[in-house]
Structures are given as C-alpha cells and as structure tokens.
Design an enzyme around this catalytic site. Structure first.
Site, PDB file in Angstrom:
ATOM      1  N   CYS A   2       0.861  -1.172   0.000  1.00 33.81           N
ATOM      2  CA  CYS A   2       0.000   0.000   0.000  1.00 33.81           C
ATOM      3  C   CYS A   2       0.897   1.220   0.000  1.00 33.81           C
ATOM      4  CB  CYS A   2      -0.839   0.035   1.269  1.00 33.81           C
ATOM      5  SG  CYS A   2      -1.769  -1.485   1.536  1.00 33.81           S
ATOM      6  N   ARG A  27       1.414   1.666  -5.887  1.00 32.52           N
ATOM      7  CA  ARG A  27       1.616   0.690  -4.814  1.00 32.52           C
ATOM      8  C   ARG A  27       0.321  -0.037  -4.447  1.00 32.52           C
ATOM      9  NH1 ARG A  27       6.274   1.301  -2.213  1.00 32.52           N
ATOM     10  NH2 ARG A  27       5.447   0.196  -0.424  1.00 32.52           N
ATOM     11  N   TRP A  74      -3.854  -1.862  -1.386  1.00 32.44           N
ATOM     12  CA  TRP A  74      -3.877  -3.061  -2.224  1.00 32.44           C
ATOM     13  C   TRP A  74      -4.189  -4.189  -1.262  1.00 32.44           C
ATOM     14  CZ3 TRP A  74      -0.846  -7.614  -2.946  1.00 32.44           C
ATOM     15  CH2 TRP A  74      -1.063  -8.259  -4.175  1.00 32.44           C
ATOM     16  N   ASN A 100       1.192  -0.194   5.956  1.00 29.77           N
ATOM     17  CA  ASN A 100       1.608  -0.949   4.771  1.00 29.77           C
ATOM     18  C   ASN A 100       2.346  -2.182   5.278  1.00 29.77           C
ATOM     19  OD1 ASN A 100       4.337  -0.402   2.420  1.00 29.77           O
ATOM     20  ND2 ASN A 100       2.695  -1.859   2.316  1.00 29.77           N
ATOM     21  N   GLY A 101       1.827  -3.376   4.942  1.00 31.75           N
ATOM     22  CA  GLY A 101       2.487  -4.601   5.412  1.00 31.75           C
ATOM     23  C   GLY A 101       1.453  -5.576   5.960  1.00 31.75           C
ATOM     24  N   GLU A 482      10.479 -12.750 -21.092  1.00 31.86           N
ATOM     25  CA  GLU A 482      10.165 -11.391 -20.660  1.00 31.86           C
ATOM     26  C   GLU A 482       9.088 -10.772 -21.567  1.00 31.86           C
ATOM     27  OE1 GLU A 482      10.372  -9.700 -18.199  1.00 31.86           O
ATOM     28  OE2 GLU A 482      10.192  -7.617 -18.800  1.00 31.86           O
ATOM     29  N   LYS A 486       5.363  -9.433 -20.347  1.00 32.31           N
ATOM     30  CA  LYS A 486       4.883  -8.066 -20.595  1.00 32.31           C
ATOM     31  C   LYS A 486       3.495  -8.104 -21.224  1.00 32.31           C
ATOM     32  CE  LYS A 486       6.915  -6.209 -18.609  1.00 32.31           C
ATOM     33  NZ  LYS A 486       8.079  -6.488 -17.860  1.00 32.31           N
ATOM     34  N   GLU A 489       0.667  -9.403 -18.735  1.00 31.84           N
ATOM     35  CA  GLU A 489       0.328  -8.603 -17.557  1.00 31.84           C
ATOM     36  C   GLU A 489      -0.419  -7.318 -17.894  1.00 31.84           C
ATOM     37  OE1 GLU A 489       3.548  -6.953 -15.165  1.00 31.84           O
ATOM     38  OE2 GLU A 489       4.875  -7.065 -16.887  1.00 31.84           O
ATOM     39  N   HIS A 505       7.525 -31.033 -27.859  1.00 33.29           N
ATOM     40  CA  HIS A 505       7.291 -31.948 -26.736  1.00 33.29           C
ATOM     41  C   HIS A 505       5.949 -31.664 -26.075  1.00 33.29           C
ATOM     42  CE1 HIS A 505      11.254 -33.629 -27.218  1.00 33.29           C
ATOM     43  NE2 HIS A 505      11.711 -32.394 -27.338  1.00 33.29           N
ATOM     44  N   LYS A 604       2.894  -2.538  -8.089  1.00 30.18           N
ATOM     45  CA  LYS A 604       4.293  -2.349  -8.449  1.00 30.18           C
ATOM     46  C   LYS A 604       5.242  -3.023  -7.472  1.00 30.18           C
ATOM     47  CE  LYS A 604       7.634  -0.467 -10.811  1.00 30.18           C
ATOM     48  NZ  LYS A 604       7.931  -1.227 -12.035  1.00 30.18           N
TER      49      LYS A 604
HETATM   50  C1  F6R Z   1       6.688  -7.298 -14.316  1.00 25.58           C
HETATM   51  C2  F6R Z   1       7.094  -6.792 -13.020  1.00 25.58           C
HETATM   52  C3  F6R Z   1       7.242  -7.742 -11.905  1.00 25.58           C
HETATM   53  C4  F6R Z   1       8.483  -7.384 -11.065  1.00 25.58           C
HETATM   54  C5  F6R Z   1       8.549  -8.268  -9.815  1.00 25.58           C
HETATM   55  C6  F6R Z   1       9.801  -7.999  -8.995  1.00 25.58           C
HETATM   56  O1  F6R Z   1       6.638  -6.291 -15.267  1.00 25.58           O
HETATM   57  O2  F6R Z   1       7.300  -5.617 -12.852  1.00 25.58           O
HETATM   58  O3  F6R Z   1       7.314  -9.049 -12.360  1.00 25.58           O
HETATM   59  O4  F6R Z   1       9.612  -7.555 -11.856  1.00 25.58           O
HETATM   60  O5  F6R Z   1       7.421  -8.033  -9.024  1.00 25.58           O
HETATM   61  O6  F6R Z   1       9.859  -6.683  -8.576  1.00 25.58           O
HETATM   62  P1  F6R Z   1      11.203  -6.061  -8.068  1.00 25.58           P
HETATM   63  O7  F6R Z   1      12.139  -5.996  -9.219  1.00 25.58           O
HETATM   64  O8  F6R Z   1      10.832  -4.712  -7.561  1.00 25.58           O
HETATM   65  O9  F6R Z   1      11.722  -6.970  -7.004  1.00 25.58           O
END
Ligand code: F6R
Length: 609
Positions: A2, A27, A74, A100-101, A482, A486, A489, A505, A604
């Site tokens: 949060c 967040r 969140w 937050n937590g 990757e 992208k 998500e 396979h 995030k």
């Molecule tokens: C995908 C994304 C997440 C972060 C993951 C780790 O686009 O952003 O998969 O890479 O949550 O986050 P960090 O790098 O902050 O530990």
C-alpha cells in the site's frame, strides 16, 4: 502493499495527502482514505476504488486541518471495501493509523482486544493496531506506540495520529519502506519519494525499528531502544518531472522511451577512461575473493528473475563461473545449499520485494556473501545486502517493468566482464571490444524505438487474439520469457514463451491456423535450429512475426513479418530485441483498452508473500 502519507504543518493537510497518494497509486489502488484533525476531532473519509472516488466523495466538503494521514490500498486481509480501507480507528476515534504490510499475529491480538471490550469495524489486520494503541495509552502517545510495537509481529510501515496529542505524527517501519520529507515549517511522511518530491528533496530514510515523532518544525528519531538517532539528510537528485509522465500517455511508454538514457546512466561511470575496463568501485573484488566461491545464485522475482536468466548466461559465458538462477519464492523454501562459499546475487527494481528480501536475509544468515542489484537507493534490499550495484534508472512507476530490466541486463553484462577481467577468462582485446559495443547500445535502443509504426500495426492486427506464443533459443528464449510476461500482464492476452526446441514436446498441439507466434532468431550458434522450429509452426499455419538482427536476409523468407533490430554482439542483442516486445505489449494493451499503468490484480511493489 500500500502507499501511505502524512502531513504536519501550517497548510491544509488534505492538499498534500491527495497529491501524495496520487503519486503512490502504483503501490495499490483498490481503495483510499484520509484522516485529518480539525481542531476538535479526527475526520476520517474513505472510499473503495481509485483515489478519484475518494476525491469525488469529499469534493465541496474537504476535511480541514493541518495534521493528517492518508492511504492507498492493495488488499491483503479483507477484500477491497469502504470499511476495509484505511485509515483505521480505535473505538473512541481518538487513535488513527495507516499501515503498509501485514500484522501476522493480528488474530490473537484481535481476540484479546474483543475480550477487553473493543469492537471491530473491518476485516483487516491493521485495525488491531488502532485498538491496541487505545488499550495501552496512558497519557503518553509515544510510549503507547512503543508498547504497540512490542506487541505486534510482522512487517509494517505505520503512521499514527492521535487526538490526544494533535501536534505530531508518529511513524515507524519494519521491512517496508518509509521516508520523511523535510519541509520549512512543515514535514511530510510517505512510502516513497515521488509522493513528496514536489514539496521537498530533503529526506530522512527510516531504518527498521526507528520511531520518528514528526512535528511541523522538528523531527525526533529514536531507535528500538529509545535512544536518539542522528540521521543524514538524503538529497533526492531526481527532478519532479522525472516522477511525472513527461508528456507521455502512460508511465510505461515514458519508461520504455527512457531506456537509452537509463542504460547510459547505468554504464557511464563504470567504464574506464581508455574504454578497456569495467570499473566497479562498489565492489573492489580480487581473484582470491572470486575464487572463494564455489556457487553463485541469482535470486529474484518476475522481470528481475528474467534479467537474472540473462545474467547467468553472461557470467557463465564470460567469467566461466557456474551460476544457478531461481525465483525467490521457490528458493527461500527449498532449503538451498548456501554457505560462506556462496555468492548470492539478488535482483530487485524496488528493493522491497518480500520474497527476494527474505531469500537475501536467509542466505546472509547461512553465511553467504550477498550482492544486490537494485534501483531504489536506501531500499530494504540495498540495506540488507553486503554490497550493492545500483541501476540508476530513475523512478520506475508503471507496474510493468521495462527500464529496470534493461538496466539490470547492463549491470549483469558489466559484472560478468568485471569478473572475467579479474579471472583472466577473456582476453583484454575481447573485453575492450565488448565494451566498445556496449557503449553503442543507448544509441541502438533509440534507433529501435524510432521504428514504432509497424509494431502499432501488428498490435492492431493481432491485439484481439486470445493466445500468443513466443519462441527462441538460448538468450532469445530468455527474452521471449520477458516479452510474454509483458504482454500478459498489461493486455491480459494469454501469452506463453517456449524454448523453441521444446515446442514439439507438447505445446505444438496448440499451434493452429492464425495463432500469432513471435519468433526470436538472433543467436548464431542456434540459428538453423530456430529456423527449423519456425518452419514447424508455419507448417501449422501460425502467423509468425520474426525478430532478427539487421543484416539477416534469411528469416524473412520463412515468416509473415520481420522486425529488425540493429546489429551488435549476440550477447548484447537482448537489450535491443526486448524493446519491440515491450512496445508490442504496450500497443496491444492500448488496442484492447486496458489500463496500462495499473493492470488488474497487480501492484508495483510486492511487499507481501
Ligand atoms: C513485471 C514486473 C514484476 C516485477 C517483480 C519484482 O513487469 O514488474 O514481475 O519484476 O514483481 O519486482 P522487483 O524488481 O521490484 O523486485
């Protein structure tokens, strides 16, 4: 996971609280709330949904007062709703808290507090904190907060406010971030710098266990034992615009376009004047130090994990050291073989990801040497690790990580060269040649970014398909992973990445007429093999978009469309091939009308398990 803010000063608190929360929505954004002391009582306003819903609710009737706290949520304990939104209050309304937590022992505390006569309004873990504060308050606000901290277990950043002592806010943290912004006759509290950057650049970054009593013209910080702590002011060197969209429609697009600068910033101070050596002032490793490791682990989550896969390739190829890569949530629970001969590299943009932090702490406990690759200066992971390499990418606000990934790749590449130089596993000429090519990467990313029209066309054409497959071999496979992350998500298209050789396979069964397949074919040693795999999917009438390096005139004969990236060493090409994949995901999400910067169910910074 949060965002929290606090204000104490002479101005109307609500202005900063709403502004700060808007910068912290990355967040969490399922509900928001504020509490402001109006001179007599504390008025709490909250609303499920985005911050805009709260703003609508209080429009024309803003809470008045110059002491306040706010929260953007969140959900973890209790679904998103008005009553589960923060701030939370005790029975009297005199004590208010944002958190937050996770309070891990909240059920036991709740039971105890109910027995003592407290009545609860929400399903959250946080509400126990407010009631506990009421219970242990005997005329001294700070002493009561300390008593609360003795009783709660878990992870938190917390800001407390009390009608009993309305000249201050008290805040503290454990395993979650919290900063204090130093103003003139006013002070600010926030989970992260973007929230305060428009007001001040001067900050204190709180450490775990520290308690700060924040008044409008003073801040008193003490440690766990109540002893005064003298903090160094941390001057934020980003400007306010860096935390804004800078004219782009979305943070994600802005951050994709920032990559040339971000990677330049990451590398520029780490190359020797003659261009033949990598400088790692932060590390100062020796041959003996490197030889003392019999194991290197790279541990991370999500995109950072994907960067780790490329990192493994670089270190093994250039420094000839065996590396194992794992996702943090698996690593930490599999009783890994870690000891003083282990080097653990954790990768995290935010530096706050709870699984990565836990893996780091556990490995340190077992004696490993630890190195963090992170973007956020002063983050929990940066502080926990023995050594840190910062990516210096600037704030990354969009939930989907882009410039963090490319800057992490740059650091891994440079780290591998640095290790190779120490170990003498590559010749000086080869190292110099690779550094030369590395220096061209920012300009080559810019070149790749300038050719966006074909990508927009593909996104419009295929953006409504329900499945997309990504294939590649070797480093191309790592980038495929990757690219598919992208896409899924932010556009919610089902996307899968496969090692091209694995297709037959099982997954080949899913390749039917019209299914888009994105095939990366840049790695020379496996080029012919990749071509065979492309022919396999073409034979099943897939629509293939090939990704190749300039100068490759072969691939276009076998695919429906080709996207070309500038030529470089094949080790460095992931830094270029990932760019069209990021753009493809972005424009596919736009085509489908998705909220790019705030994809559903995601946040995030993942500071809970
Ligand atoms: C995908 C994304 C997440 C972060 C993951 C780790 O686009 O952003 O998969 O890479 O949550 O986050 P960090 O790098 O902050 O530990």
């Amino acid at each position: 996971m949060c965002g929290i803010v606090g204000y104490v000063g002479d101005k109307q608190a609500v202005g900063f609280l709403l502004e700060g929360l808007s910068k912290l929505e990355y967040r969490g954004y399922d509900s928001a709330g504020i509490a402001v002391y109006d001179g007599a009582s504390i008025r709490v306003e909250k609303s499920v949904g985005r911050l805009a819903s709260l703003e609508e609710k209080i429009e024309g009737n803003m809470p008045k007062g110059s002491l306040g706290i706010g929260h953007t949520r969140w959900a973890t304990h209790g679904r998103p709703s008005d009553r589960n939104a923060h701030p939370h209050t005790d029975c009297t309304g005199d004590f208010v808290v944002v958190h937050n937590g996770i309070i891990e022992n909240y059920l036991a505390l709740k039971e105890e507090l109910i027995e003592q006569g407290h009545s609860f309004k929400s399903e959250t873990d946080t509400e126990v904190v407010a009631h506990l504060l009421e219970e242990v308050y005997h005329g001294d606000f700070e002493a009561a907060v300390r008593e609360v901290l003795r009783r709660v277990e878990g992870s938190y950043s917390l800001v407390f406010m009390s009608r009993q002592q309305p000249d201050c806010l008290i805040c503290t943290k454990k395993d979650n971030p919290l900063i204090i912004g130093l103003g003139d006759g006013e002070n600010f509290i926030a989970s992260d710098i973007p929230a305060i950057i428009q007001r001040t650049r001067r900050t204190f970054i709180l450490n775990d266990g520290e308690v700060a009593v924040v008044r409008k013209d003073s801040i008193a910080i003490t440690n766990r034992l109540g002893e005064p702590v003298t903090k160094k002011v941390f001057e934020v060197n980003w400007n306010a615009e860096a935390a804004e969209k800078g004219g782009y429609e979305h943070f994600m697009l802005k951050e994709i376009n920032e990559q040339p600068k971000a990677v330049r910033d990451t590398m520029s101070q780490r190359i020797s004047k003659d261009g033949n050596s990598v400088l790692m002032e932060e590390l100062k490793w020796t041959k003996e130090y490197l030889n003392s490791f019999n194991k290197v682990y790279i541990v991370a989550c999500g995109t950072a994990y994907h960067a780790g896969l490329v990192g493994k390739f670089y270190i093994e190829k250039l420094a000839r050291i065996i590396v194992e890569v794992d996702v943090a949530s698996e690593f930490r629970y599999r009783n890994p073989i870690v000891d003083e001969n282990t080097l653990l590299i954790v990768v995290s943009q935010s530096g706050e990801t709870s699984d990565t932090l836990a893996a780091l702490k556990e490995s340190r406990r077992l004696g490993a040497k630890t190195l963090a690759i992170t973007n956020v200066v002063g983050s929990s992971i940066a502080r926990e690790a023995d050594q840190v390499l910062y990516t210096w990418a600037g704030p990354e606000i969009a939930v989907a990580s882009t410039k963090a990934y490319t800057t992490q790749l740059i650091l891994f590449f440079m780290l591998a060269l640095y290790m190779a130089e120490i170990k003498e596993s590559q010749t000086r000429e080869r190292i110099g040649q690779l550094i030369g090519m590395l220096k061209n990467i920012p300009a080559q990313i810019s070149e790749t970014l300038s050719d966006v029209e074909p990508i927009k066309t593909f996104a419009r054409k295929y953006g409504f398909n329900e499945d997309v497959f990504y294939i590649g071999r070797s480093l191309d496979y790592d980038v495929a992973l990757e690219g598919s992350l992208k896409l899924k998500e932010i556009s919610y298209i089902h996307a899968e990445a496969y090692a091209a050789g694995e297709l037959k396979h099982g997954t080949l069964a899913l390749i039917v007429e019209g299914v888009p397949v994105i095939a990366l074919a840049t790695q020379k040693s496996v080029y012919e093999k990749t071509l065979s795999n492309i022919k396999e999917v073409k034979a099943r009438d897939a629509v293939v978009i090939g990704i190749a390096a300039e100068g490759d005139d072969e691939l276009q004969k076998y695919v429906d469309h080709v996207i070309k990236v500038p030529e470089t060493d094949e080790l460095l090409i992931p830094l270029l091939t990932v760019v069209p994949l990021q753009l493809l995901a972005y424009y596919a999400a736009i085509t489908r009308g998705c909220d790019v910067d705030k994809p559903r169910n995601l946040a995030k910074s993942v500071t809970v398990e």
